[in-house]
Design an enzyme around this catalytic site. Sequence first.
Site, PDB file in Angstrom:
ATOM      1  N   HIS A  17       1.086  -1.287   0.357  1.00  0.00           N
ATOM      2  CA  HIS A  17      -0.228  -0.517  -0.070  1.00  0.00           C
ATOM      3  C   HIS A  17       0.819   1.343  -0.073  1.00  0.00           C
ATOM      4  O   HIS A  17       1.620   1.344   0.808  1.00  0.00           O
ATOM      5  CB  HIS A  17      -1.213   0.103   1.564  1.00  0.00           C
ATOM      6  CG  HIS A  17      -2.007   1.457   1.124  1.00  0.00           C
ATOM      7  ND1 HIS A  17      -2.166   1.610   2.398  1.00  0.00           N
ATOM      8  CD2 HIS A  17      -2.633   1.294   0.082  1.00  0.00           C
ATOM      9  CE1 HIS A  17      -3.237   2.550   1.915  1.00  0.00           C
ATOM     10  NE2 HIS A  17      -3.217   1.974   0.411  1.00  0.00           N
ATOM     11  N   HIS A  59      -1.482  11.221  -1.542  1.00  0.00           N
ATOM     12  CA  HIS A  59      -2.462  10.879  -1.393  1.00  0.00           C
ATOM     13  C   HIS A  59      -4.143  11.717  -0.994  1.00  0.00           C
ATOM     14  O   HIS A  59      -4.810  12.047  -1.143  1.00  0.00           O
ATOM     15  CB  HIS A  59      -2.697  10.341   0.439  1.00  0.00           C
ATOM     16  CG  HIS A  59      -4.057   9.455   1.053  1.00  0.00           C
ATOM     17  ND1 HIS A  59      -5.197  10.304   1.297  1.00  0.00           N
ATOM     18  CD2 HIS A  59      -4.772   8.027   0.030  1.00  0.00           C
ATOM     19  CE1 HIS A  59      -5.885   9.552   1.635  1.00  0.00           C
ATOM     20  NE2 HIS A  59      -6.316   8.823   0.716  1.00  0.00           N
TER      21      HIS A  59
END
Length: 255
Positions: A17, A59
């Site tokens: 991730h 992000h």
Amino acid sequence: MSQHPKQPWPYPEVVAHRGGGTLAPENTIAGFREGIRYGYRAAECDVKLSADNVCFLLHDDTVDRTSNGKGEAKAKTMAELSMLDAGGWKGAAHAGEALPTLANVAAYCQAQAMLLNIEIKPCPGRFEETGRLVAQEAARLWAGASVPPLLSSFEIDALRAAQAAAPALPRAFLCEAIPANWRDILAELDCVALHCDHVTLTEALARDIKQAGYQLLCYTVNTLERAQTLRGWGVDSVCTDRVDLLAPQRPLAAQ
């Protein structure tokens, strides 16, 4: 029905991730190095646009949490973004780590034979152009690659734009809870896969998705026990923050 159900799923059972999970600064080359160090051969990352339309990794909508900067990412040029320290927040060993461009990551991943799931992560108000430009850049950077990057997004408008811009790149619809009309969404966007939050998945839903001919990835799975359960349900891949706990070298069922 997807047009791609017979194509083999090239991605391994475990995917790192944001490059290297929580062991290194997320969405940085240092993160990808950490994933490689633990034997991972596939990673996920978030890509958005700078003010001057450069594809880069981040992000959040702002740079505040993961850099020493402040403010909205979409208001900063790549030159401004490149001056930020995107690693110091994770410890002195990572101080000075840069916010990488998608081109930086493409070069690194291809040199390391690492496969990539690009989450198209638009800033507010930039859904369609982000989908289009990220898809175009990914198609250019991975031209001729044996396994192209997999594009995913929560934003249907971004995926639709990516589909129009680079139809040959594989796509996945990304969601938290799986919507009732998931079949329609996957068919419209000609997706190869559905990516969902593992806590919202049921064994029955997993069976339905697989029987419909799609691949299935779950995020963010951080225990071996849960990964094994999902694998038993037919889940093809899990995305994890704990790259130190889930060993990619061994099949989940055999650990």
